[in-house]
Design a protein around this motif. Structure first.
Motif, PDB file in Angstrom:
ATOM      1  N   GLY A   1      62.007  43.870  34.493  1.00 40.30           N
ATOM      2  CA  GLY A   1      61.243  44.850  33.721  1.00 40.30           C
ATOM      3  C   GLY A   1      61.032  44.367  32.296  1.00 40.30           C
ATOM      4  O   GLY A   1      59.939  44.463  31.722  1.00 40.30           O
ATOM      5  N   ARG A   2      62.089  43.799  31.748  1.00 35.66           N
ATOM      6  CA  ARG A   2      62.014  43.298  30.374  1.00 35.66           C
ATOM      7  C   ARG A   2      60.997  42.157  30.292  1.00 35.66           C
ATOM      8  O   ARG A   2      60.145  42.117  29.405  1.00 35.66           O
ATOM      9  CB  ARG A   2      63.403  42.805  29.946  1.00 35.66           C
ATOM     10  N   LEU A   3      61.056  41.285  31.280  1.00 33.61           N
ATOM     11  CA  LEU A   3      60.163  40.128  31.305  1.00 33.61           C
ATOM     12  C   LEU A   3      58.694  40.557  31.393  1.00 33.61           C
ATOM     13  O   LEU A   3      57.821  40.009  30.710  1.00 33.61           O
ATOM     14  CB  LEU A   3      60.523  39.242  32.506  1.00 33.61           C
ATOM     15  N   ALA A   4      58.448  41.548  32.220  1.00 39.53           N
ATOM     16  CA  ALA A   4      57.078  42.030  32.393  1.00 39.53           C
ATOM     17  C   ALA A   4      56.525  42.551  31.068  1.00 39.53           C
ATOM     18  O   ALA A   4      55.429  42.172  30.631  1.00 39.53           O
ATOM     19  CB  ALA A   4      57.041  43.127  33.453  1.00 39.53           C
ATOM     20  N   VAL A   5      57.300  43.404  30.430  1.00 43.30           N
ATOM     21  CA  VAL A   5      56.834  43.999  29.180  1.00 43.30           C
ATOM     22  C   VAL A   5      56.755  42.941  28.079  1.00 43.30           C
ATOM     23  O   VAL A   5      55.831  42.941  27.258  1.00 43.30           O
ATOM     24  CB  VAL A   5      57.748  45.166  28.770  1.00 43.30           C
TER      25      VAL A   5
ATOM     26  N   THR B   1      52.431  38.815  38.033  1.00 46.99           N
ATOM     27  CA  THR B   1      53.505  39.619  38.612  1.00 46.99           C
ATOM     28  C   THR B   1      54.867  38.971  38.387  1.00 46.99           C
ATOM     29  O   THR B   1      54.951  37.846  37.884  1.00 46.99           O
ATOM     30  CB  THR B   1      53.238  39.826  40.116  1.00 46.99           C
ATOM     31  N   ILE B   2      55.899  39.695  38.726  1.00 44.69           N
ATOM     32  CA  ILE B   2      57.267  39.182  38.583  1.00 44.69           C
ATOM     33  C   ILE B   2      57.782  38.774  39.956  1.00 44.69           C
ATOM     34  O   ILE B   2      57.751  39.553  40.897  1.00 44.69           O
ATOM     35  CB  ILE B   2      58.200  40.271  38.011  1.00 44.69           C
TER      36      ILE B   2
ATOM     37  N   PRO C   1      64.681  36.647  37.328  1.00 45.76           N
ATOM     38  CA  PRO C   1      63.308  36.731  37.801  1.00 45.76           C
ATOM     39  C   PRO C   1      62.441  35.687  37.111  1.00 45.76           C
ATOM     40  O   PRO C   1      62.872  35.019  36.178  1.00 45.76           O
ATOM     41  CB  PRO C   1      62.891  38.125  37.374  1.00 45.76           C
ATOM     42  N   ARG C   2      61.222  35.603  37.588  1.00 50.35           N
ATOM     43  CA  ARG C   2      60.316  34.582  37.098  1.00 50.35           C
ATOM     44  C   ARG C   2      58.940  35.200  36.943  1.00 50.35           C
ATOM     45  O   ARG C   2      58.505  35.989  37.784  1.00 50.35           O
ATOM     46  CB  ARG C   2      60.281  33.474  38.147  1.00 50.35           C
ATOM     47  N   LEU C   3      58.258  34.853  35.877  1.00 45.94           N
ATOM     48  CA  LEU C   3      56.917  35.392  35.651  1.00 45.94           C
ATOM     49  C   LEU C   3      55.879  34.519  36.338  1.00 45.94           C
ATOM     50  O   LEU C   3      55.898  33.292  36.193  1.00 45.94           O
ATOM     51  CB  LEU C   3      56.639  35.417  34.148  1.00 45.94           C
ATOM     52  N   ILE C   4      55.000  35.156  37.107  1.00 49.05           N
ATOM     53  CA  ILE C   4      53.908  34.422  37.732  1.00 49.05           C
ATOM     54  C   ILE C   4      52.617  34.863  37.052  1.00 49.05           C
ATOM     55  O   ILE C   4      52.193  36.005  37.194  1.00 49.05           O
ATOM     56  CB  ILE C   4      53.793  34.748  39.235  1.00 49.05           C
ATOM     57  N   THR C   5      52.024  33.958  36.306  1.00 54.47           N
ATOM     58  CA  THR C   5      50.838  34.348  35.558  1.00 54.47           C
ATOM     59  C   THR C   5      49.574  34.120  36.379  1.00 54.47           C
ATOM     60  O   THR C   5      49.335  33.016  36.860  1.00 54.47           O
ATOM     61  CB  THR C   5      50.741  33.532  34.259  1.00 54.47           C
TER      62      THR C   5
END
Lengths: 350, 350
Positions: free
Chosen positions: A181-185, A305-306, A338-342
């Motif tokens: 959640g933190r990563l997304a924001v 997405t994450i 988690p990992r961010l997928i741009t």
DNA sequence: CTGAAAGCGCTAACAG
DNA sequence: CTGTTAGCGCTTTCAG
């Protein structure tokens, strides 16, 4: 490809119907004792190279394949593990299985996949069968990321993946939903978004709460309020994504980003945004959660997405299990980042 | 040195941590011979009821679980089958696995799931491991419904599911794509649709060709032309569904139904239909293919689609395998019929 | 270096 | 009815 099994050494011999021969047959063909044949095939040092070659050739000629059951009887190790899941669609189990396969190596360890389908009795049955097959270890994958009942004391090491065990003495490996959640924001903020809303699923899921908490944390850290006045909890469906977005837009038309608690929800969000003629990502950025390819890649536009790194979770579970098989297992809850997928549903503002 | 097993003073010892005990322990505790214990536990008739009870009680006290590997060594049957797949996402394998589990019964047979990930070498490795584990049979699931190379002569029965083997001597179980196409169009016709178009995926897939053929058949039978002048082959993606629909609408704005070759494509179709303000199903009916829940149920409106009955395919594969284990396997290609799933994207025309 | 012998845990004839 | 005796296919001391 050519037909039939590849047999490098066997020139003169006609190929036979592969594989029912025993070590005795090999020994006889090679003109040595069973014991010697065994040693030769297992690369034990005390065998003359010439003898070894003879044995290997014989084994190939007979398409010999060692009987793992017999080996297991002796070594007290079956070279198998059980993957016990309750996850109908295999959505989580499959990546975990693949990670585990990677880590074990397909030659070393095979995995039994059993689906209990949320039925406790079926789970007991599978468990009995697995234990009876002398699996060297167990990976238990729950249907949702909330605590599940421990299987209790078992004669083999057990790792709980995705859903943690409710017994802290067990070892559980879970994804980091707060971090996600933190990563997304964080990603949204870095893109200059300031009016960020959050639409997510069933509030009874720990995952929903955790993702929201992570989002709120990061927002607070930035001194930003949550747009839309609240976290929009609901259901894990596109329909809820659509409904919530409509309400959200009415309440707060000026939002410039939406963090969806799942890719499914994100698809609903996108749908309504298009209906309302709001450009994504130009006017509103959207980020999902799960990296469920079929949903995320096909979205219009493709969804940032994450990814929860389930393969890594599977790989780690396999490693921990491996270590535990001749050693002792840790306990508590371990978390995978988690990992961010741009993709294209997010972009810098302006 | 004598290496015999240490005699534990195992008279009245407390219960141990579940499950490492052997038949010998049970026999000793019950005060009978190993053979008798075996008979008692296996419900053989020639055991006095009283004795049997004693043995069973002892077994329970020790949480005895028979070592299936040892049993298998004797009976020459492991009670396991291998499910060898190349289907990354488990989209086809999982339903098939579940069907197979149902048919086998979780107590009787456990299944090894191996994913070759489209890699030929990895497949060989898995195959070796499986054979070495003495699986009683093999189910091979391909990634797409076109013929795949036969594994050749193997010492256990093999069933090819979903993708048929390229060797007619093997037994293959496949879904009926022609029938599915026919069923889809039939449904549309029964709903009074007359201007039916077909958008589908990669023309190099037999499934795409077959579904189209079924559709065309049924249309011809009704004396109806295919709307849109052609079958719109392309890719198995939403993007293609969108693109094709746009072109189709330009070419033939009067269509009243679209048969999509997959649920993914159908989602793209719906998307553009909405953009063009065409009501579904009032003006244009849409039917998909696959019944992939995540896509079909979440669609707006929920998607009528064709289900390939993969669970049944799995169940049948298991049954055939079971029969083949002590008997002989048939050959050729067997076909599983499809099933119509009615949801809201189709309805009678006025 | 090689082979004979003793099992791993269990089942399957046979005798008692 | 119950126990004794052979193995299933393989690994592993321990003598030659």
């Amino acid at each position: 490809m050519s037909r039939g099994p590849i047999e490098p050494g066997s020139s003169a011999d006609g190929p036979r119907p592969a594989g029912r021969s025993t070590l005795r047959d090999v020994a006889k063909l090679a003109g040595v004792s069973i014991a010697t044949a065994s040693k030769a095939l297992n690369n034990q040092p005390q065998v003359r190279a010439e003898t070894r070659a003879k044995v290997i050739q014989a084994a190939e000629a007979l398409s010999f394949s060692p009987n793992t059951l017999a080996q297991g009887l002796i070594t007290q190790r079956s070279g198998t593990v059980g993957l016990l899941t309750s996850d109908l669609e295999g959505r989580f189990s499959i990546p975990i299985l693949m990670g585990a396969e990677d880590a074990f190596g397909s030659d070393q360890t095979s995995v039994f996949l059993c689906d209990a389908r949320g039925d406790n009795l079926r789970e007991r049955h599978h468990l009995r069968a697995l234990l009876s097959r002398r699996v060297d270890g167990l990976i238990v994958v729950g249907a949702r990321p909330d605590a599940r009942p421990s299987l209790g004391e078992l004669p083999v090491p057990v790792i709980y993946a995705y859903s943690p065990s409710d017994n802290p003495a067990d070892l559980s490996l879970v994804t980091d939903n707060v971090g996600g959640g933190r990563l997304a924001v964080d990603h949204l903020i870095r893109h200059g978004r300031r009016r960020i809303a959050h639409i997510t699923g069933d509030p009874s899921y720990g995952a929903a709460q955790d993702r929201a908490r992570g989002a709120l944390d990061r927002l607070a850290q930035e001194g930003l309020p949550l747009a839309g006045d609240q976290v929009w909890f609901g259901a894990w469906s596109e329909a809820w994504g659509r409904g919530a977005t409509r309400m959200l837009l009415q309440r707060d038309p000026g939002i410039d980003a939406i963090f969806a608690g799942s890719d499914e929800i994100a698809r609903g969000v996108l749908d309504v945004l298009h209906q309302e003629k709001l450009a994504v990502p130009a006017q509103v950025a959207v980020i999902g959660f799960d990296n469920w390819n079929i949903l995320a890649v096909n979205a219009r536009p493709p969804l940032t997405t994450i990814d929860m790194n389930l393969e890594e979770l599977g790989r780690l579970a396999a490693q921990r299990l491996f270590a535990a098989i001749d050693g002792t297992l840790g306990s508590g809850i371990e978390t995978i980042g988690p990992r961010l997928i741009t993709r294209e549903s997010t972009a810098p503002l302006d």
